[in-house]
Structure formats: C-alpha cells, structure tokens
Scaffold this active site. Structure first.
Site, PDB file in Angstrom:
ATOM      1  N   TYR A   1       0.811  -1.035  -0.238  1.00 21.90           N
ATOM      2  CA  TYR A   1      -0.024  -0.133   0.072  1.00 21.90           C
ATOM      3  C   TYR A   1       1.171   1.115  -0.006  1.00 21.90           C
ATOM      4  CZ  TYR A   1      -3.359  -3.555   1.795  1.00 21.90           C
ATOM      5  OH  TYR A   1      -4.416  -3.936   1.372  1.00 21.90           O
TER       6      TYR A   1
ATOM      7  N   LEU B   1     -17.601  -5.305   0.936  1.00 24.66           N
ATOM      8  CA  LEU B   1     -19.110  -4.955  -0.134  1.00 24.66           C
ATOM      9  C   LEU B   1     -18.897  -5.660  -1.102  1.00 24.66           C
ATOM     10  CD1 LEU B   1     -19.248  -1.775   2.243  1.00 24.66           C
ATOM     11  CD2 LEU B   1     -20.899  -3.994   2.123  1.00 24.66           C
TER      12      LEU B   1
END
Length: 326
Positions: A73, A235
């Site tokens: 990241y 999600l």
C-alpha cells in the site's frame, strides 16, 4: 466443491448481539474486531499521505482500534506517524505481495517466485523493514498472497509458502510482531501449511468474502481450525459487484430501515466473520462499526439464506484468484 444457495445457510448461526469488541486468537492474544482498511488514495496504485492521516483521525474518533495496512500500500510510514499518539491500537500489516505498487510482476518480493532466492530470509527482512517504517510494535503480520498470480508449479508454490511461513515464525521469535497469519489462502494452501507446522497455525486468514462470494467451505474450515476469518472487500467494492442495487439486499434493507451495505456487513458478522471495510467517510465509519459491534437489527435465518443464494463465486480481482495459485 463450492456450495451455494439456500441449502448452505447454517441454522442458528446468528448471534443475538454483535461481534465482541475483541476476539482471542489461537495464540492467546486478543485482537480488536473494530478494524478498518487504510488503503485510500486518488487512484488504485497510491495512498495519499493526507488521506491516510485524515482516515486515522476520523477512524479513531469513530471508535476503531484496529488498523490494517500492507507494504504494497505504500503507507506504513505514514500510518505509523498518524498513530504516534495512539500507542494502544492494534496494527496489522502484510508482506510478500508478488506485485509492486506500479503493477510490475515479482519486483517487490522476487523471492516469492524465484526458486533460487531464500523466501524465509526474504520474509524476515520484509517484516523488519515494515516494523521500521511503522516505527511501532506490530500486532499482526500476514503473508499477503499465497504465491505468484497464476502460478502452476505446485511443488514450487508449496515450498515457497512453507519457506515464507518459516520467515514469519522467525519474525515472531525475533519479537518483530505478536501474531502471524495469512491472507487469501485457500483451504488447500492452509492444509499444506498445517501439515508441516501443526503447532503454529495462522491466527488469521484475510479472505475475500461478500454476498457474491460466500466462500462457505473456506470459512467453515478456518473456523473449525480456530483461524479467525477477516473479510477483505466485504462489500465487493460496491458498484463493481452491483451489491447496492441488488434486489435481495434492497428488500432486506428496506425491511429493516438500513442500507444495503449494513445488511451485507451484518450477514458477515452473523457468520462470525470480521468485516474489514474501507471508507473515508466518518458517517460510514460509524455505521459500519455499529452494524458489527452494536447492531440495531438482526437478520432472520431466511434472510441469511437469501443472501447466501446470491453467491456466484465472483471475485473483485479476476486476474488474481487464490484458487488459481498452485
């Protein structure tokens, strides 16, 4: 074999309350379940330092006590700075991603795929470097992926995973981290590790779990072995999987007066899976945390089964399926 639909919904699995604020890992340590992902930024490849700092401020204010990052990241150093005044929070990072942040193959961790390179020492040094960038105690370190995307060499794959796991065990012995685990490992990958080191099981497996990918068999296997399952992309990246417009979730959400996202997160929580949501909006942070820890609603067995029936085995990253890594 993958099982889906109404026939896989375990009866009586729904707890009356939310997930506990902390869970005991199989190594005896306690892990906060109020976890938030920290990969945010202006594009898919980079994390904005200011976005990271703001996320941490808002997440701490909302009540999150567990922050998830990864070497790939590119924000470990920034996260460490942002958490300097929060010494008691839990930090997870991940190492051994076979891809770097510019999309080039194998350059971040060449020892993942190169048989001539020592993956044990590679992982150990990667954890040392991550610890230095974070400049704080590391609560949990995970192997980010089970191997090179699309790897077909089963012998090399199993050996590299074992060598990398040995590197994590060495990092824990060296005091670089408290707990160790894996991410995106399939049942086969886990069975191979367990066969070699049954006395040191992964504490956590971060896996892709959402209504379009229920991952029933993997979740059941992990939970039977005492491996905590955290759901990354809980999600399904929202619009990418069209979850927020799905008629099943919309109908359940309308029935309970909540959002489709809240329904999807509650479905995970009632399976004793810890969702790892990612948002930069304070209102969403609070909603996500409430749904998991202090829910105002509970899904019925039939509603749970209806969401299981949405399972299509779809992944948010079709080019990086764990099942395709030998």
């Amino acid at each position: 074999p993958r099982r889906r639909g109404r026939d896989v919904a375990p009866r009586g699995e729904t707890p009356a309350e939310g997930i506990e604020p902390t869970v005991t890992l199989n190594d005896g340590r306690r892990m906060p379940t109020s976890i938030i992902g920290t990969f945010v930024g202006d594009d898919e490849a980079h994390t904005s330092p200011e976005s990271c700092r703001q996320l941490v401020r808002d997440a701490l204010a909302a009540g999150f006590r567990h922050f998830d990052t990864a070497t790939v990241y590119g924000n470990e150093e920034e996260l460490g700075r942002a958490l300097r005044d929060a010494p008691d929070v839990f930090v997870t990072t991940k190492v051994a991603h076979p891809n770097n942040d510019r999309g080039e193959w194998w350059t971040l961790a060449p020892w993942v795929s190169d048989a001539s390179l020592d993956a044990t020492e590679g992982v150990l040094q990667a954890v040392r470097d991550a610890r230095a960038r974070l400049d704080r105690p590391v609560s949990l370190v995970l192997l980010h992926w089970p191997g090179p995307f699309g790897n077909r060499d089963a012998v090399l794959g199993e050996q590299k995973r074992w060598d990398m796991w040995r590197g994590l065990m060495a990092a824990r012995r060296e005091g670089l981290c408290d707990s160790i685990g894996v991410a995106s490992f399939t049942q086969t990958h886990l069975e191979q590790l367990i066969a070699r080191a049954p006395e040191v099981l992964p504490a956590v497996n971060q896996a892709e779990v959402h209504p379009r990918n229920a991952n029933v068999d993997l979740v059941e296997f992990c939970q039977q072995k005492g491996i905590v399952v955290c759901a990354w992309s809980p999600l399904g990246l929202g619009a990418k999987m069209n979850l927020f417009e799905d008629p099943t979730l919309l109908a359940i959400a309308q029935r309970h007066g909540v959002s489709p996202a809240a329904v999807a997160l509650r479905w995970l929580a009632q399976r004793n899976i810890i969702p790892l949501p990612r948002t930069v909006r304070p209102s969403r942070m609070r909603e996500n945390l409430d749904v998991v820890l202090t829910p105002k609603f509970r899904l019925s067995d039939d509603e749970m089964a209806d969401i299981y029936a949405m399972d299509e085995g779809r992944t948010v990253f079709p080019g990086a399926r764990p099942d395709d890594i030998a």
